[in-house]
Design a protein around this motif. Structure first.
Motif, short mmCIF file in Angstrom:
data_model
loop_
_atom_site.label_atom_id
_atom_site.label_comp_id
_atom_site.label_asym_id
_atom_site.label_seq_id
_atom_site.Cartn_x
_atom_site.Cartn_y
_atom_site.Cartn_z
N UNK A 24 21.15 46.71 47.70
CA UNK A 24 20.50 48.01 47.72
C UNK A 24 21.11 48.83 46.60
N UNK A 25 20.46 49.87 46.15
CA UNK A 25 21.06 50.71 45.11
C UNK A 25 22.45 51.21 45.50
N UNK A 26 22.61 51.55 46.77
CA UNK A 26 23.91 52.03 47.24
C UNK A 26 24.98 50.95 47.11
N UNK A 27 24.67 49.73 47.52
CA UNK A 27 25.63 48.63 47.42
C UNK A 27 25.97 48.32 45.98
N UNK A 28 25.01 48.44 45.08
CA UNK A 28 25.26 48.18 43.67
C UNK A 28 26.22 49.22 43.11
N UNK A 29 26.00 50.49 43.44
CA UNK A 29 26.88 51.57 42.97
C UNK A 29 28.30 51.37 43.52
N UNK A 30 28.39 51.05 44.79
CA UNK A 30 29.71 50.82 45.41
C UNK A 30 30.41 49.64 44.74
N UNK A 31 29.67 48.56 44.49
CA UNK A 31 30.25 47.38 43.85
C UNK A 31 30.75 47.72 42.44
N UNK A 32 29.98 48.51 41.71
CA UNK A 32 30.42 48.89 40.36
C UNK A 32 31.67 49.76 40.41
N UNK A 33 31.72 50.66 41.38
CA UNK A 33 32.89 51.51 41.54
C UNK A 33 34.11 50.66 41.89
N UNK A 34 33.93 49.73 42.84
CA UNK A 34 35.03 48.84 43.23
C UNK A 34 35.49 47.97 42.07
N UNK A 35 34.54 47.49 41.27
CA UNK A 35 34.89 46.66 40.11
C UNK A 35 35.69 47.48 39.09
N UNK A 36 35.29 48.72 38.89
CA UNK A 36 36.03 49.58 37.95
C UNK A 36 37.46 49.83 38.45
N UNK A 37 37.60 50.06 39.77
CA UNK A 37 38.95 50.25 40.34
C UNK A 37 39.79 48.99 40.20
N UNK A 38 39.17 47.84 40.39
CA UNK A 38 39.88 46.57 40.27
C UNK A 38 40.34 46.34 38.83
N UNK A 39 39.47 46.60 37.86
CA UNK A 39 39.84 46.44 36.46
C UNK A 39 41.00 47.38 36.12
N UNK A 40 40.92 48.61 36.58
CA UNK A 40 42.01 49.56 36.34
C UNK A 40 43.31 49.08 36.98
N UNK A 41 43.22 48.56 38.18
CA UNK A 41 44.42 48.06 38.87
C UNK A 41 45.03 46.88 38.12
N UNK A 42 44.18 46.00 37.59
CA UNK A 42 44.69 44.86 36.82
C UNK A 42 45.36 45.35 35.54
N UNK A 43 44.77 46.34 34.90
CA UNK A 43 45.35 46.89 33.68
C UNK A 43 46.71 47.55 33.94
N UNK A 44 46.93 48.02 35.16
CA UNK A 44 48.19 48.69 35.48
C UNK A 44 49.31 47.72 35.88
N UNK A 45 49.02 46.43 35.97
CA UNK A 45 50.07 45.46 36.26
C UNK A 45 51.00 45.34 35.06
N UNK A 46 52.21 44.87 35.29
CA UNK A 46 53.11 44.64 34.16
C UNK A 46 52.47 43.59 33.25
N UNK A 47 52.74 43.64 31.96
CA UNK A 47 52.06 42.73 31.03
C UNK A 47 52.16 41.25 31.42
N UNK A 48 53.35 40.80 31.76
CA UNK A 48 53.53 39.37 32.09
C UNK A 48 52.77 39.00 33.37
N UNK A 49 52.88 39.84 34.40
CA UNK A 49 52.18 39.58 35.65
C UNK A 49 50.67 39.59 35.43
N UNK A 50 50.20 40.55 34.64
CA UNK A 50 48.76 40.63 34.33
C UNK A 50 48.29 39.37 33.62
N UNK A 51 49.04 38.91 32.61
CA UNK A 51 48.65 37.71 31.87
C UNK A 51 48.58 36.49 32.79
#
Length: 168
Positions: A96-123
């Protein structure tokens, strides 16, 4: 002191990684091969988050109880693992449009969280989760032990879980 010493009682946090092969065997008999490593890591994340909360007398029994709960949770979610091998015959994509928006928001939060890991752990996390590298291959690439790779993956999962609010 004699040459024979009494064994020390195992601390609940000590050596849970040593159960990884047994957990892999447990999950490989009950889940798709592609999900086995994820389930093993989920058990370790749950154990890590609960280590200080409770005293565990039977570590192996508790680990496999957590493993059963991980598997049960996966089966109850239709997107992770079906509870049986049969198709229900009903089609529902659930998009549904709502689920798509929520999924995009969650994906953006996940990408941000991965970027905030220490460089070695992230790699290491990206190599395993997104490039499908095995722990052994990652260990060879970075010149570290497989155990160190497991610790980096566990640290990444704990951090991501806390960041995206999935912590239990």
């Amino acid at each position: 002191m004699t040459s024979r010493q009494t064994p020390k009682k195992r601390d609940e946090g000590e050596g849970i990684e040593s159960f990884a092969p047994a957990l892999r065997r447990y999950f490989s008999k009950r889940a798709p091969a592609a999900d086995v490593e994820d389930f093993v890591q989920e058990v370790f994340v749950r154990m890590q988050s609960r280590r200080s909360e409770i005293g565990i007398e039977n570590l192996q029994g508790y680990l496999f109880t957590v493993a059963a709960n991980v598997l049960k949770g996966a089966r109850s979610s239709p997107h992770i693992l079906p509870s049986n091998g049969e198709d229900s015959g009903e089609y529902s994509d659930g998009l549904t449009p709502e689920r798509i928006v929520i999924a995009r928001f969650d994906a953006a939060r996940l990408v941000e969280a991965i970027e905030n890991l220490s460089p070695r752990t992230r790699e290491i996390f990206v190599a395993h989760r997104f490039e499908d590298m095995t722990y052994g291959a990652i260990a060879s690439l970075y010149g570290i032990s497989v155990s160190a790779v497991e610790k980096h993956i566990m640290a990444a999962l704990r951090s991501l879980s806390a960041t995206i609010g999935r912590g239990e």
